[in-house]
Write a protein that holds these residues in place. Structure first.
Motif, mmCIF file in Angstrom:
data_model
loop_
_atom_site.group_PDB
_atom_site.id
_atom_site.type_symbol
_atom_site.label_atom_id
_atom_site.label_comp_id
_atom_site.label_asym_id
_atom_site.label_seq_id
_atom_site.Cartn_x
_atom_site.Cartn_y
_atom_site.Cartn_z
ATOM 1 N N GLY A 111 -46.355 71.244 30.869
ATOM 2 C CA GLY A 111 -46.108 72.547 30.267
ATOM 3 C C GLY A 111 -45.169 73.360 31.303
ATOM 4 O O GLY A 111 -44.385 74.239 31.129
ATOM 5 N N LEU A 112 -45.558 73.470 32.475
ATOM 6 C CA LEU A 112 -44.641 74.130 33.506
ATOM 7 C C LEU A 112 -43.563 73.493 34.235
ATOM 8 O O LEU A 112 -42.750 74.366 34.591
ATOM 9 N N ASP A 113 -43.137 72.283 33.785
ATOM 10 C CA ASP A 113 -42.052 71.622 34.396
ATOM 11 C C ASP A 113 -40.830 72.254 33.878
ATOM 12 O O ASP A 113 -40.781 72.464 32.688
ATOM 13 N N ASP A 114 -39.775 72.555 34.776
ATOM 14 C CA ASP A 114 -38.603 72.844 34.417
ATOM 15 C C ASP A 114 -38.783 74.112 33.519
ATOM 16 O O ASP A 114 -37.588 74.574 32.730
ATOM 17 N N ARG A 115 -39.547 75.082 33.548
ATOM 18 C CA ARG A 115 -39.702 76.435 33.008
ATOM 19 C C ARG A 115 -39.796 77.708 33.755
ATOM 20 O O ARG A 115 -40.549 77.406 34.647
ATOM 21 N N THR A 116 -39.007 78.693 33.492
ATOM 22 C CA THR A 116 -39.455 79.726 34.209
ATOM 23 C C THR A 116 -40.606 80.408 33.504
ATOM 24 O O THR A 116 -41.231 79.781 32.768
ATOM 25 N N THR A 117 -41.099 81.385 34.235
ATOM 26 C CA THR A 117 -42.540 81.913 33.730
ATOM 27 C C THR A 117 -42.462 82.597 32.539
ATOM 28 O O THR A 117 -43.376 82.327 31.615
ATOM 29 N N GLU A 118 -41.358 82.966 31.870
ATOM 30 C CA GLU A 118 -41.016 83.438 30.720
ATOM 31 C C GLU A 118 -41.119 82.340 29.804
ATOM 32 O O GLU A 118 -41.535 82.449 28.741
ATOM 33 N N ASP A 119 -40.643 81.289 30.049
ATOM 34 C CA ASP A 119 -40.625 80.148 29.124
ATOM 35 C C ASP A 119 -41.912 79.489 29.122
ATOM 36 O O ASP A 119 -42.170 79.121 28.106
ATOM 37 N N VAL A 120 -42.657 79.518 30.122
ATOM 38 C CA VAL A 120 -43.860 79.043 30.215
ATOM 39 C C VAL A 120 -44.754 79.840 29.177
ATOM 40 O O VAL A 120 -45.501 79.206 28.291
ATOM 41 N N LEU A 121 -44.752 81.142 29.302
ATOM 42 C CA LEU A 121 -45.474 82.062 28.322
ATOM 43 C C LEU A 121 -44.967 81.806 26.989
ATOM 44 O O LEU A 121 -45.788 81.915 26.166
ATOM 45 N N GLU A 122 -43.703 81.470 26.612
ATOM 46 C CA GLU A 122 -43.393 81.530 25.341
ATOM 47 C C GLU A 122 -44.066 80.102 24.880
ATOM 48 O O GLU A 122 -44.475 80.018 23.572
ATOM 49 N N ALA A 123 -44.080 79.185 25.510
ATOM 50 C CA ALA A 123 -44.447 77.614 25.250
ATOM 51 C C ALA A 123 -45.939 78.058 24.936
ATOM 52 O O ALA A 123 -46.579 77.353 23.922
ATOM 53 N N PHE A 124 -46.639 78.525 25.996
ATOM 54 C CA PHE A 124 -48.034 78.743 25.754
ATOM 55 C C PHE A 124 -48.427 79.476 24.509
ATOM 56 O O PHE A 124 -49.448 79.251 23.999
ATOM 57 N N GLN A 125 -47.787 80.670 24.208
ATOM 58 C CA GLN A 125 -48.050 81.396 22.914
ATOM 59 C C GLN A 125 -48.086 80.615 21.683
ATOM 60 O O GLN A 125 -49.043 80.499 20.958
ATOM 61 N N PHE A 180 -50.229 84.661 40.752
ATOM 62 C CA PHE A 180 -50.003 85.608 39.822
ATOM 63 C C PHE A 180 -48.569 86.135 39.319
ATOM 64 O O PHE A 180 -47.617 85.931 40.437
ATOM 65 N N PHE A 181 -48.315 86.444 38.131
ATOM 66 C CA PHE A 181 -46.942 86.523 37.786
ATOM 67 C C PHE A 181 -47.108 87.641 36.645
ATOM 68 O O PHE A 181 -47.895 87.794 35.894
ATOM 69 N N PRO A 182 -46.137 88.325 36.692
ATOM 70 C CA PRO A 182 -45.991 89.578 35.699
ATOM 71 C C PRO A 182 -46.013 89.228 34.300
ATOM 72 O O PRO A 182 -45.048 88.086 34.087
ATOM 73 N N VAL A 183 -46.509 89.659 33.223
ATOM 74 C CA VAL A 183 -46.668 89.337 31.887
ATOM 75 C C VAL A 183 -46.460 90.540 31.057
ATOM 76 O O VAL A 183 -46.886 91.650 31.350
ATOM 77 N N ASP A 184 -45.437 90.475 30.211
ATOM 78 C CA ASP A 184 -45.195 91.901 29.518
ATOM 79 C C ASP A 184 -46.327 92.128 28.477
ATOM 80 O O ASP A 184 -47.045 91.229 27.945
ATOM 81 N N GLY A 185 -46.644 93.365 28.264
ATOM 82 C CA GLY A 185 -47.583 93.719 27.589
ATOM 83 C C GLY A 185 -48.730 94.747 28.442
ATOM 84 O O GLY A 185 -48.640 94.555 29.618
ATOM 85 N N SER A 186 -49.610 95.008 27.834
ATOM 86 C CA SER A 186 -50.747 96.014 28.575
ATOM 87 C C SER A 186 -52.108 95.601 28.092
ATOM 88 O O SER A 186 -52.238 95.251 27.118
ATOM 89 N N CYS A 187 -52.850 95.913 29.102
ATOM 90 C CA CYS A 187 -54.511 95.561 28.892
ATOM 91 C C CYS A 187 -54.966 96.375 27.680
ATOM 92 O O CYS A 187 -54.910 97.553 27.706
ATOM 93 N N TYR A 188 -55.799 95.741 26.685
ATOM 94 C CA TYR A 188 -56.296 96.653 25.888
ATOM 95 C C TYR A 188 -57.434 97.203 26.165
ATOM 96 O O TYR A 188 -57.854 98.278 25.629
ATOM 97 N N ALA A 189 -58.008 97.236 27.438
ATOM 98 C CA ALA A 189 -59.283 97.762 27.839
ATOM 99 C C ALA A 189 -58.582 98.930 28.748
ATOM 100 O O ALA A 189 -59.516 100.150 28.421
ATOM 101 N N CYS A 190 -57.783 98.994 29.568
ATOM 102 C CA CYS A 190 -57.240 100.053 30.386
ATOM 103 C C CYS A 190 -55.863 100.257 30.155
ATOM 104 O O CYS A 190 -55.531 101.350 30.835
ATOM 105 N N ASP A 191 -55.009 99.497 29.564
ATOM 106 C CA ASP A 191 -53.456 99.990 29.197
ATOM 107 C C ASP A 191 -52.726 99.838 30.637
ATOM 108 O O ASP A 191 -51.675 100.221 30.509
#
Length: 315
Positions: free
Chosen positions: A167-181, A124-135
């Protein structure tokens, strides 16, 4: 957006031959899947593909000698035999050397980026944004080749989609999320444009009421007419490349190309999707931004029929 169904099913079983129909006739040569695995199930052939990758066979032809010197094998006749097995479907031979064919390049990507050979997990790692169901706050995690973004408080999944381990190699979690997006958005926008993300065949997209495997009242089902690839999505995510939608948000200071799609409830749920007609099926999405709304009407083929901007009244 819960976990989407993107299972592959059997596609066109016509095999080799000349196909006729809309557009120019073409001749395809196909090899059975078992033969594909037989060809690739050899260390020397995998080493040849790796050598071609290191020699930039994507950019220019590489010579027999250059590949041979890169591969740990003493017998040139044995090397030639294995190279010949790859030539035709995976490798193309030209006057000035050898280059990758598209299937060969896909194999290299799958093997050497970890898609076929690695298993990775990310807690688990934090992700910017909020849940649409409970905020509440969002978290991400990576298990069994899928990256998931969801709420650990209420259990709502915003998005879960296969993502190559490389896609996880040599990336921070922020970089992973950007690639995933970009990776997920690209797949869904391709499908919405009628192009299969797997084989580039023709995709047919249809609205589906009460889909079987999702907590949605209405979804979009994309099916490739060539390979049988299936992709299911919310209706909203198919609008990310629609000009009127992009302009509406841009005029209000939001760049949909740069903002993660899971920040928008209309992309990851159907809470802003309304069924306005059953026969034929039509839906309207209401997209809010800066106090205004864009209302988008779509038909059963997920084509935009009409858009209308509703601006807030001055106070």
């Amino acid at each position: 957006m819960s976990q989407f169904d993107r299972t592959k099913e059997s596609g066109n079983e016509s095999g080799a031959g000349t196909e006729t129909g809309p557009g120019p006739a073409r001749t395809e040569s196909r090899i059975p899947p078992a033969e594909v695995f037989s060809i690739l199930g050899n260390d020397t052939r995998v080493a040849i593909l790796r050598a071609m990758l290191e020699l930039d066979a994507d950019e220019q032809p590489v010579s027999f000698t250059a590949i041979f010197e890169q591969v740990d094998i003493a017998d040139s006749a044995n090397f030639s035999y294995h190279l010949e097995k790859l030539t035709g479907h995976f490798v193309a031979q030209r006057e000035d050397g050898y280059v990758f064919r598209y299937p060969g390049r896909k194999v290299v990507s799958s093997i050497f980026t970890g898609t076929l050979t690695e298993r990775a997990q990310l807690g688990f790692f934090p992700v910017d944004g909020s849940c649409y169901a409970c905020d509440r706050s969002l978290h991400g995690w990576y298990v069994d080749d899928e990256l998931t973004i969801g709420c650990i408080d209420c259990g709502t999944i915003q998005v879960s989609y296969p993502f190559p381990a490389g896609g996880l190699d040599d990336r921070t979690t922020e970089d992973v999320l950007e690639a995933f997006q970009h990776y997920v958005r690209h797949h869904y926008c391709l499908a919405a444009d009628g192009v299969c993300p797997e084989c580039t065949g023709s995709i047919e997209s249809d609205l589906v009421a009460d889909p079987d495997e999702d907590d949605l009242e209405v979804a979009v089902e994309h099916v490739c007419q060539r390979c049988g690839y299936r992709l299911e999505s919310t209706v909203g995510i198919t609008l990310l490349d629609v000009a009127d939608v992009l302009v509406f948000f841009s005029e209000r200071g939001v760049d949909l190309n740069a903002t993660p799609f899971w920040h928008f409830d209309w992309c990851v749920s159907d809470k802003r999707t309304e069924i306005v007609d059953d026969e034929p099926l039509r839906v309207r999405l209401t997209l809010p931004c800066a106090g205004d709304e864009l209302r988008v009407l779509l038909d059963e083929t997920v084509s935009v029929i009409d858009t209308a901007v509703v601006e807030r009244l001055p106070e």
